[in-house]
Design a protein around this motif. Structure first.
Motif, PDB file in Angstrom:
ATOM      1  N   ASP A  17     -18.399 -17.095  36.758  1.00  0.00           N
ATOM      2  CA  ASP A  17     -18.937 -18.405  36.381  1.00  0.00           C
ATOM      3  C   ASP A  17     -19.758 -18.943  37.549  1.00  0.00           C
ATOM      4  O   ASP A  17     -19.215 -19.171  38.634  1.00  0.00           O
ATOM      5  N   HIS A  18     -21.067 -19.080  37.340  1.00  0.00           N
ATOM      6  CA  HIS A  18     -21.976 -19.572  38.374  1.00  0.00           C
ATOM      7  C   HIS A  18     -21.824 -18.804  39.687  1.00  0.00           C
ATOM      8  O   HIS A  18     -21.771 -19.393  40.775  1.00  0.00           O
ATOM      9  N   ILE A  32     -15.289 -22.231  30.027  1.00  0.00           N
ATOM     10  CA  ILE A  32     -16.580 -21.778  30.564  1.00  0.00           C
ATOM     11  C   ILE A  32     -17.575 -21.476  29.451  1.00  0.00           C
ATOM     12  O   ILE A  32     -18.586 -20.813  29.672  1.00  0.00           O
ATOM     13  N   GLY A  84     -18.798 -13.573  31.099  1.00  0.00           N
ATOM     14  CA  GLY A  84     -19.303 -14.842  31.623  1.00  0.00           C
ATOM     15  C   GLY A  84     -20.577 -15.199  30.891  1.00  0.00           C
ATOM     16  O   GLY A  84     -21.202 -14.348  30.254  1.00  0.00           O
ATOM     17  N   GLN A  85     -20.968 -16.435  30.982  1.00  0.00           N
ATOM     18  CA  GLN A  85     -22.183 -16.878  30.326  1.00  0.00           C
ATOM     19  C   GLN A  85     -23.408 -16.245  30.980  1.00  0.00           C
ATOM     20  O   GLN A  85     -23.351 -15.740  32.108  1.00  0.00           O
ATOM     21  N   SER A 102     -24.320 -15.998  34.928  1.00  0.00           N
ATOM     22  CA  SER A 102     -23.100 -16.133  35.728  1.00  0.00           C
ATOM     23  C   SER A 102     -23.034 -15.141  36.874  1.00  0.00           C
ATOM     24  O   SER A 102     -22.188 -15.279  37.768  1.00  0.00           O
TER      25      SER A 102
END
Length: 286
Positions: free
Chosen positions: A220-221, A243, A40-41, A44
């Motif tokens: 994600d978030h 994403i 994930g970024q 995240s």
């Protein structure tokens, strides 16, 4: 025994101006004896999630079960030392784990803390050191004199010496050159395949995910966006693109060839298979 995560939530600085919900109801089961990537970024929730696995963070909602321990809000974890022996966490920044005067003392700290004698702890240090690509010439050096990659190796040795059941690795190859990264990933795979260690790998390196992992979790978030086996995951590169994660080089090449009109099935995920597919289509048009 699998790791069971049920409605896991974590809020930093609750009821303040700085309140931030880092995890928002994570539900999943992580298979025992597998290598699972957590991707994930930045931001995240990956690092927040893995810090719950050995009790460094306690949930503000939901629960998790790991290695016979049940962790939930306001419930004191009995024998947290034993949990942290069974679940070894290697931090993204190795400096967080290094504190002793010498590398020998640093690596030996864990087993001595669990009652191992000085003599036996030092024997274990000499046994684990070659596993991370270091030799005994490092023993009397200060860990703070090392390069970033060497510090990471020492931090990993300090976890491996405890022989954990679950190994949680937060960006374990950061700071290593390509050869060093390959050696480290080979070590982790050997621990998984030969000793049946469950390995959780937090990483931004999609090539590592493709080449070494069995399953993938996408955050994600603060939410679990997706979970599947690696084969299924890389058959759908749009899951990464949506994403903001760049697919690995092989997948990008495959997508570029598809855009040029090549008919490449979704399940072609190795360079050899891709080459064979292209060769057949080129010969068919000769």
């Amino acid at each position: 025994m699998s790791i069971e995560i049920n409605g896991l939530e974590h809020v930093y600085s609750p009821n303040t101006l700085f309140e931030h919900a880092a995890l928002k109801g994570i539900d999943c089961s992580i298979a025992e004896g597998k290598v699972t990537a957590i991707i994930g970024q930045t931001g995240s929730g990956k690092s927040t999630l893995v810090q719950h696995l050995n009790g460094l963070l306690v949930p503000t909602g939901g629960s998790l079960d790991i290695c016979g321990f049940h962790i939930q809000p306001l419930l004191k974890i009995k024998d947290i030392k034993e949990l942290r022996r069974k679940v070894g966490l290697v931090f993204q920044f190795p400096e967080y784990q290094l504190f002793e005067e010498t590398i020998e003392k640093d690596i030996a700290f864990g087993p001595k803390n669990f009652g191992t004698s000085e003599e036996d702890a030092l024997k274990l240090v000499r046994k684990v050191l070659p596993m991370v690509g270091l030799d005994e010439s490092y023993l009397d050096r200060s860990p703070f004199e090392l390069s970033g990659g060497q510090k990471r190796r020492v931090a990993i040795a300090g976890i491996l010496i405890l022989d954990p059941e679950v190994l949680v690795l937060d960006e374990p190859t950061a700071g290593l050159d390509p050869q060093g990264a390959k050696e480290m990933m080979t070590l982790f795979m050997n621990l998984n395949r030969k000793l049946n260690k469950t390995v959780l790998l937090v990483t931004h390196d999609m090539n590592h995910v493709m080449n070494y992992c069995d399953d993938v979790m996408v955050l994600d978030h603060g939410k679990l966006k997706h979970k599947s086996d690696v084969q299924t995951f890389f058959e759908h590169p749009d899951w990464m693109i949506n994403i903001g994660i760049e697919p690995p080089a092989l997948i990008r090449l495959k997508m570029a060839l598809q855009a040029k009109g090549f008919d490449i099935p979704d399940d072609v995920l190795t360079l050899e298979a891709l080459g064979n597919c292209i060769e057949k289509q080129v010969k068919a048009h000769e």
